[in-house]
Scaffold this motif. Sequence first.
Motif, mmCIF file in Angstrom:
data_model
loop_
_atom_site.group_PDB
_atom_site.id
_atom_site.type_symbol
_atom_site.label_atom_id
_atom_site.label_comp_id
_atom_site.label_asym_id
_atom_site.label_seq_id
_atom_site.Cartn_x
_atom_site.Cartn_y
_atom_site.Cartn_z
ATOM 1 N N SER A 88 0.841 -1.183 0.000
ATOM 2 C CA SER A 88 0.000 0.000 0.000
ATOM 3 C C SER A 88 0.883 1.242 0.000
ATOM 4 C CB SER A 88 -0.950 -0.010 1.189
ATOM 5 O OG SER A 88 -0.196 -0.232 2.360
ATOM 6 N N ASN A 89 2.162 1.090 0.360
ATOM 7 C CA ASN A 89 3.086 2.214 0.227
ATOM 8 C C ASN A 89 4.314 1.749 -0.551
ATOM 9 O OD1 ASN A 89 4.362 4.652 0.432
ATOM 10 N ND2 ASN A 89 5.141 4.264 2.498
ATOM 11 N N LEU A 90 4.302 2.046 -1.835
ATOM 12 C CA LEU A 90 5.358 1.563 -2.726
ATOM 13 C C LEU A 90 6.605 2.413 -2.598
ATOM 14 C CD1 LEU A 90 3.975 1.038 -6.324
ATOM 15 C CD2 LEU A 90 5.182 -0.597 -4.891
ATOM 16 N N LYS A 91 7.749 1.760 -2.437
ATOM 17 C CA LYS A 91 9.031 2.490 -2.404
ATOM 18 C C LYS A 91 9.718 2.315 -3.745
ATOM 19 C CE LYS A 91 12.341 2.488 0.742
ATOM 20 N NZ LYS A 91 13.323 1.790 1.591
ATOM 21 N N ILE A 92 9.830 3.398 -4.497
ATOM 22 C CA ILE A 92 10.391 3.305 -5.841
ATOM 23 C C ILE A 92 11.673 4.130 -5.950
ATOM 24 C CG2 ILE A 92 9.968 3.694 -8.304
ATOM 25 C CD1 ILE A 92 6.958 3.519 -7.709
ATOM 26 N N ALA A 93 12.734 3.489 -6.426
ATOM 27 C CA ALA A 93 13.983 4.200 -6.728
ATOM 28 C C ALA A 93 13.907 4.682 -8.166
ATOM 29 C CB ALA A 93 15.168 3.254 -6.554
ATOM 30 N N VAL A 94 14.188 5.951 -8.391
ATOM 31 C CA VAL A 94 14.097 6.509 -9.741
ATOM 32 C C VAL A 94 15.501 6.845 -10.237
ATOM 33 C CG1 VAL A 94 13.153 8.376 -11.154
ATOM 34 C CG2 VAL A 94 11.829 7.484 -9.219
ATOM 35 N N ILE A 95 15.871 6.222 -11.364
ATOM 36 C CA ILE A 95 17.140 6.567 -12.014
ATOM 37 C C ILE A 95 16.772 7.142 -13.375
ATOM 38 C CG2 ILE A 95 19.393 5.724 -12.809
ATOM 39 C CD1 ILE A 95 19.053 3.301 -10.932
ATOM 40 N N PHE A 109 -3.557 4.161 -3.387
ATOM 41 C CA PHE A 109 -2.336 3.670 -2.736
ATOM 42 C C PHE A 109 -1.330 4.814 -2.703
ATOM 43 C CE2 PHE A 109 -1.620 2.772 -7.239
ATOM 44 C CZ PHE A 109 -0.284 3.116 -7.436
ATOM 45 N N SER A 110 -0.366 4.699 -1.800
ATOM 46 C CA SER A 110 0.629 5.765 -1.712
ATOM 47 C C SER A 110 1.993 5.235 -2.149
ATOM 48 C CB SER A 110 0.693 6.307 -0.283
ATOM 49 O OG SER A 110 1.001 5.248 0.587
ATOM 50 N N PHE A 111 2.891 6.141 -2.417
ATOM 51 C CA PHE A 111 4.227 5.731 -2.851
ATOM 52 C C PHE A 111 5.241 6.753 -2.371
ATOM 53 C CE2 PHE A 111 4.725 8.970 -6.075
ATOM 54 C CZ PHE A 111 3.413 9.301 -6.406
ATOM 55 N N GLN A 112 6.484 6.279 -2.297
ATOM 56 C CA GLN A 112 7.598 7.156 -1.963
ATOM 57 C C GLN A 112 8.618 7.031 -3.070
ATOM 58 O OE1 GLN A 112 8.023 5.137 2.001
ATOM 59 N NE2 GLN A 112 9.715 6.601 2.105
ATOM 60 N N LEU A 113 9.183 8.155 -3.498
ATOM 61 C CA LEU A 113 10.199 8.115 -4.549
ATOM 62 C C LEU A 113 11.525 8.565 -3.971
ATOM 63 C CD1 LEU A 113 8.285 9.992 -7.398
ATOM 64 C CD2 LEU A 113 8.389 7.517 -7.023
ATOM 65 N N LYS A 114 12.601 7.967 -4.477
ATOM 66 C CA LYS A 114 13.924 8.531 -4.194
ATOM 67 C C LYS A 114 14.700 8.593 -5.500
ATOM 68 C CE LYS A 114 18.042 8.387 -1.397
ATOM 69 N NZ LYS A 114 18.760 7.865 -0.228
ATOM 70 N N ASP A 115 15.277 9.742 -5.766
ATOM 71 C CA ASP A 115 16.022 9.955 -7.007
ATOM 72 C C ASP A 115 17.478 9.565 -6.862
ATOM 73 O OD1 ASP A 115 14.989 11.127 -9.463
ATOM 74 O OD2 ASP A 115 14.022 12.549 -8.078
ATOM 75 N N ARG A 120 18.504 -2.413 -3.346
ATOM 76 C CA ARG A 120 17.849 -3.655 -2.936
ATOM 77 C C ARG A 120 16.704 -3.424 -1.941
ATOM 78 N NH1 ARG A 120 21.152 -7.989 -3.992
ATOM 79 N NH2 ARG A 120 23.245 -7.163 -3.720
ATOM 80 N N THR A 121 16.742 -2.308 -1.227
ATOM 81 C CA THR A 121 15.722 -2.067 -0.204
ATOM 82 C C THR A 121 14.438 -1.486 -0.805
ATOM 83 O OG1 THR A 121 16.418 0.208 0.301
ATOM 84 C CG2 THR A 121 17.552 -1.561 1.488
ATOM 85 N N PHE A 122 14.456 -1.199 -2.112
ATOM 86 C CA PHE A 122 13.257 -0.633 -2.747
ATOM 87 C C PHE A 122 12.365 -1.740 -3.300
ATOM 88 C CE2 PHE A 122 16.045 2.909 -2.421
ATOM 89 C CZ PHE A 122 15.222 4.023 -2.329
ATOM 90 N N ASP A 123 11.086 -1.424 -3.465
ATOM 91 C CA ASP A 123 10.165 -2.388 -4.076
ATOM 92 C C ASP A 123 10.423 -2.512 -5.566
ATOM 93 O OD1 ASP A 123 8.610 -2.998 -1.742
ATOM 94 O OD2 ASP A 123 7.833 -0.956 -1.874
ATOM 95 N N ALA A 124 10.898 -1.422 -6.181
ATOM 96 C CA ALA A 124 11.173 -1.453 -7.621
ATOM 97 C C ALA A 124 12.066 -0.280 -7.999
ATOM 98 C CB ALA A 124 9.863 -1.379 -8.412
ATOM 99 N N ILE A 125 12.682 -0.415 -9.161
ATOM 100 C CA ILE A 125 13.505 0.664 -9.720
ATOM 101 C C ILE A 125 12.854 1.090 -11.034
ATOM 102 C CG2 ILE A 125 15.791 1.298 -10.612
ATOM 103 C CD1 ILE A 125 16.872 -1.121 -8.921
ATOM 104 N N TYR A 126 12.779 2.393 -11.230
ATOM 105 C CA TYR A 126 12.221 2.946 -12.466
ATOM 106 C C TYR A 126 13.362 3.672 -13.175
ATOM 107 C CZ TYR A 126 8.852 5.473 -15.427
ATOM 108 O OH TYR A 126 8.136 5.976 -16.481
ATOM 109 N N LEU A 127 13.709 3.176 -14.367
ATOM 110 C CA LEU A 127 14.907 3.663 -15.067
ATOM 111 C C LEU A 127 14.506 4.391 -16.347
ATOM 112 C CD1 LEU A 127 18.096 3.470 -15.423
ATOM 113 C CD2 LEU A 127 17.665 1.357 -16.662
ATOM 114 N N GLY A 128 15.110 5.568 -16.579
ATOM 115 C CA GLY A 128 14.830 6.328 -17.804
ATOM 116 C C GLY A 128 15.610 5.791 -18.990
ATOM 117 N N ALA A 129 16.908 6.068 -19.026
ATOM 118 C CA ALA A 129 17.740 5.602 -20.144
ATOM 119 C C ALA A 129 19.212 5.668 -19.753
ATOM 120 C CB ALA A 129 17.506 6.467 -21.369
ATOM 121 N N VAL A 130 20.008 4.832 -20.408
ATOM 122 C CA VAL A 130 21.445 4.801 -20.165
ATOM 123 C C VAL A 130 22.173 4.987 -21.484
ATOM 124 C CG1 VAL A 130 23.367 3.348 -19.404
ATOM 125 C CG2 VAL A 130 21.197 3.279 -18.166
#
Length: 358
Positions: A5-12, A38-44, A68-78
Amino acid sequence: MTSNSNLKIAVIGGDGTGPEVAAEGLKVLKAVAAMEGFSFQLKDFDYGGDRYLRTGDILPAGAVDELRTFDAIYLGAVGHPDVAPGILEKGLLLELRFQLDQYINLRPVQLFPGVETPLKDKGPDDINFVVVRENTEDLYCGVGGFLKKGTPDEVASQTAIYTRKGCERCIRWAFDFTRRRNNPKKMLTLVAKTNVLTFGHDLWWRTFQDVAREYPDIKADYNHVDACCMWMVKNPEYYDVIVTTNMFGDIITDLGGILQGGMGVAAGGNINPDPGGTSMFEPMGGSAPKYTGQHVINPIAAINAMSMLLEHTGQPAAAARIQRAIRAVTATKMKSQAAGKMGHSTQQVGDLVVAALA
Ligand code: IPM
Ligand code: MN
């Protein structure tokens, strides 16, 4: 799959146009989270070419453990024009896939309504299959070397590694996925090259036969990779789910990407399906440096990747809502999926998807 219910997402956001398209995916996330409750937290994280040029490191010490401590990683481009090819790809993208053991690379090939495909007389009903690409072995393992480098007698080797464990976990996941997908075809096609790669792909073939016995409800099918390329163009409607090795999966999913309207549309997930695993979702298009900051790049792939992220983190209703919105926008609002030809800016396409969520 975890339910949060509180998603932790790492944003790259990454390089080039990566941050621009990721911003649109996050805009859609914000809107859909409010609707679905649902709620979420982002970290850049500023990982990518600019940081590498500034600091000399790609992933600082402790980065992987933090991710590893995040629920998922959201990646733009490399990919950065001032960094030699291979450095960021290996040091960031492949490093995360390997370290986080994201052994499934899930790449749906789906033509959305209104989107142009280069295939004559084929529509959304014909182009609708999924590629499950093994994501941690094969020629990608980095085993090899040079002998007498730079001399006329130079030798280079690049070794493909396949393990029973590695192919079995991928094949089993693909059978489970085919069952869950529940397409009337109920068919999983192994794509390999058993007529030439008589050791490595023999291991894949035997493992596929063994695992298939546990799934009598799924038709176990086989194509050589060269024939598969031909059928993907001639009869894409033949396929339901394809499971394949890392390098072949890389190649056939670019072909798949163009069949579904190009890199502005295609998205993928690097999935670690094991309990506690952290998966990473990305648009398949690259960093497109020449378009950076021009607001012309297509964010549909990034928004599509956000939908996959939500599907895999226990928010299937939100994922389905985004899928419906994307279809409404491609069908009725966009002139083209190509950069600069959409009839809208990057941000406007994001806004259109948000408006279509309701
Ligand atoms: C992909 C890309 C990567 C790959 C590159 C950038 C290393 O082509 O995600 O398909 O080969 O896997
Ligand atoms: Mn690729």
